[in-house]
Each structure stands twice: as C-alpha cells, then as structure tokens.
Design a protein around this motif. Sequence first.
Motif, PDB file in Angstrom:
ATOM      1  N   GLY A  75      16.257   9.444   4.742  1.00 24.25           N
ATOM      2  CA  GLY A  75      16.007   9.975   3.411  1.00 24.25           C
ATOM      3  C   GLY A  75      14.823   9.304   2.731  1.00 24.25           C
ATOM      4  N   ALA A  76      14.699   8.003   2.918  1.00 23.24           N
ATOM      5  CA  ALA A  76      13.567   7.272   2.342  1.00 23.24           C
ATOM      6  C   ALA A  76      12.260   7.683   3.015  1.00 23.24           C
ATOM      7  N   GLN A  77      12.301   7.879   4.337  1.00 23.88           N
ATOM      8  CA  GLN A  77      11.101   8.307   5.049  1.00 23.88           C
ATOM      9  C   GLN A  77      10.642   9.683   4.572  1.00 23.88           C
ATOM     10  N   LEU A  78      11.593  10.589   4.373  1.00 28.12           N
ATOM     11  CA  LEU A  78      11.236  11.931   3.906  1.00 28.12           C
ATOM     12  C   LEU A  78      10.712  11.903   2.475  1.00 28.12           C
ATOM     13  N   ARG A  79      11.305  11.075   1.617  1.00 28.62           N
ATOM     14  CA  ARG A  79      10.786  10.956   0.245  1.00 28.62           C
ATOM     15  C   ARG A  79       9.353  10.447   0.267  1.00 28.62           C
ATOM     16  N   MET A  80       9.097   9.464   1.106  1.00 29.49           N
ATOM     17  CA  MET A  80       7.751   8.927   1.272  1.00 29.49           C
ATOM     18  C   MET A  80       6.782  10.025   1.691  1.00 29.49           C
ATOM     19  N   GLY A  81       7.149  10.762   2.742  1.00 34.24           N
ATOM     20  CA  GLY A  81       6.260  11.792   3.275  1.00 34.24           C
ATOM     21  C   GLY A  81       6.056  12.945   2.319  1.00 34.24           C
ATOM     22  N   MET A  82       7.135  13.414   1.705  1.00 32.70           N
ATOM     23  CA  MET A  82       7.034  14.561   0.804  1.00 32.70           C
ATOM     24  C   MET A  82       6.237  14.222  -0.448  1.00 32.70           C
ATOM     25  N   TRP A  83       6.477  13.026  -0.999  1.00 34.40           N
ATOM     26  CA  TRP A  83       5.717  12.630  -2.192  1.00 34.40           C
ATOM     27  C   TRP A  83       4.227  12.576  -1.879  1.00 34.40           C
ATOM     28  N   TRP A  84       3.901  11.925  -0.775  1.00 34.14           N
ATOM     29  CA  TRP A  84       2.493  11.785  -0.411  1.00 34.14           C
ATOM     30  C   TRP A  84       1.866  13.146  -0.153  1.00 34.14           C
ATOM     31  N   ALA A  85       2.592  14.029   0.517  1.00 33.43           N
ATOM     32  CA  ALA A  85       2.065  15.360   0.830  1.00 33.43           C
ATOM     33  C   ALA A  85       1.824  16.183  -0.428  1.00 33.43           C
ATOM     34  N   LEU A  86       2.724  16.073  -1.391  1.00 33.43           N
ATOM     35  CA  LEU A  86       2.518  16.804  -2.640  1.00 33.43           C
ATOM     36  C   LEU A  86       1.313  16.246  -3.397  1.00 33.43           C
ATOM     37  N   GLN A  87       1.168  14.925  -3.391  1.00 33.52           N
ATOM     38  CA  GLN A  87       0.003  14.319  -4.049  1.00 33.52           C
ATOM     39  C   GLN A  87      -1.296  14.762  -3.388  1.00 33.52           C
ATOM     40  N   ARG A  88      -1.233  14.998  -2.104  1.00 37.22           N
ATOM     41  CA  ARG A  88      -2.438  15.403  -1.366  1.00 37.22           C
ATOM     42  C   ARG A  88      -2.760  16.889  -1.547  1.00 37.22           C
ATOM     43  N   GLY A  89      -1.807  17.635  -2.084  1.00 34.71           N
ATOM     44  CA  GLY A  89      -2.092  19.020  -2.434  1.00 34.71           C
ATOM     45  C   GLY A  89      -1.618  20.091  -1.473  1.00 34.71           C
ATOM     46  N   TYR A  90      -0.672  19.777  -0.600  1.00 34.93           N
ATOM     47  CA  TYR A  90      -0.171  20.806   0.311  1.00 34.93           C
ATOM     48  C   TYR A  90       0.705  21.800  -0.437  1.00 34.93           C
TER      49      TYR A  90
END
Length: 263
Positions: free
Chosen positions: A90-105
């Motif tokens: 869950g922590a890994q997915l939060r990390m990835g999803m947050w970063w991906a949204l910040q990057r604009g996907y």
Amino acid sequence: MIYEGIAGVPKFECTEYEPKRNKYCVCIPIINEGDRIKKELHRAKKNDIDKIVDIIICDGDSNDGCTNQISLKNLGVNTLLVKKDIGKQGAQLRMGMWWALQRGYDGIITIDGNNKDSIEDIPKFIEKLEQGYDFVQGSRFIKGGKAINTPLIRLISVRLIHAPIISLTARKWFTDTTNAYRAHSRYYLEHPKVKPFRDIFKTYELLAYLSVRASQLSLKTCEVPVTRRYPQNEKTPTKISPLKGNWLLIKILIMNALGKFQP
C-alpha cells in the motif's frame, strides 16, 4: 532526488531515466523479485509496452540486485522509485500514484512484478481509459481471460470469498478482486471522496478500497480479460503468508465492507 514530508506519502528516492513520454504510466510494485521482474520487463519490451506507457518501478527497497539500474534502463524502465519508509504494498502504491499524478499522467495502471500477469494486455486498459472509464479491473475469469495453474485454495478463496465480499461492498459484481492488474483514471484518484494518500493504507488495504470506491461513487467501471499464469512445479510467487497473511486479507475485507477506509 529524495521526496519526504509529504502527507500520506512515504519518504522515497526517485531516479528518472527518461522524461515523461506517454499519457499513461504503469506502476509496478516490487520487493526482491529477482529474475521474475526482469522476465516481466523483457516481455514488456518485446511487445513494445514501453512505447505506449511509461514504466515506473515502485520498489520497496530491494536488496537482491533486481533493481540494477543498467538492467532497468535497458529493459525500458522510465523511472525507479525506492521507498525509504515504513509500509508494504500500500505504501509503495501511494508513492507511485502520488508521483505519477504530480508528473501529469491521465491514468495509472498497476500490475504485480512477479511475472504472473499478462503485461502484454496493457493496451486493453489504455483503451478503456480512453473511453472514459475510471476503474478497470483485469480478470482471468471473464470471457477471453485465462487462469493457468491457479492453486486450488486460491481459486476457491477468490471465487467464493474475496470476490463476493468485494462485489457486495462495491455494489457491482467483480470477478477477480485479488488481482492487482488494474487501471485508475486521474479523475478517480483525485476525487474528493476517494483520498488514497492516507497512512491507513499500509499493506493490501488500498487495493481493496480502490476496488470498491469507484462504483460506490457511481463512476464508470468495467473488467477486461487478462491472463494470470502461476509457475508449474515451482513455489507460488507471493508475499502473502498462509496464515497471518490470509487473516490480514480477511480483516481488510471486513473493514472495507464496514466503510472504515472511506474519508
């Protein structure tokens, strides 16, 4: 680059091999997957998956060499994120999803990194995201899907326990609810009544929660056929222990059904 002090997001290191290339990305959570993640990435490369989505490895701080950066770059990985904090999937997915949204996907696909799932089927998820779906669940049990060498206990657990409980909670029938092969729209993840970036999602809570929240909010959801192939005559690749792990999953199902993860 190190990211820390972000509410609901674990501390992590980010190494970008390429800039943003595509509209969508695939986040692959791993921890000490050895050759399994390399084989999966080889299959992705062979099928030009890295040309239609940006591949983001969400590592739980592996120490077995599976995140060798030269290998990852050669296999088409766009970015490596390494969690440096508490928590598991869950922590890994939060990390990835947050970063991906910040990057604009515009959307985020997730898939396990143990080489069980048909990463070649990513175009099916992209097609549904393009059609306006907010949550797309991969399923080996619908027409066109394939369940190969599935252990009997897992088959029974998914079909008779996990899927019915998730479906009742979601108020919509889903057939393959333990499968982490999914797609999520930006709209879904940023919806004010979803809020995935909370520390309560440490292990498998986020998968269960995101399985049900979209349809609860009357967002557009569907399933697409995929293949899940378990290795024959080998130990089942999983991070879920038989007793403690399965009890945790049941506890999460109950909490999810009771609405404990809703903001």
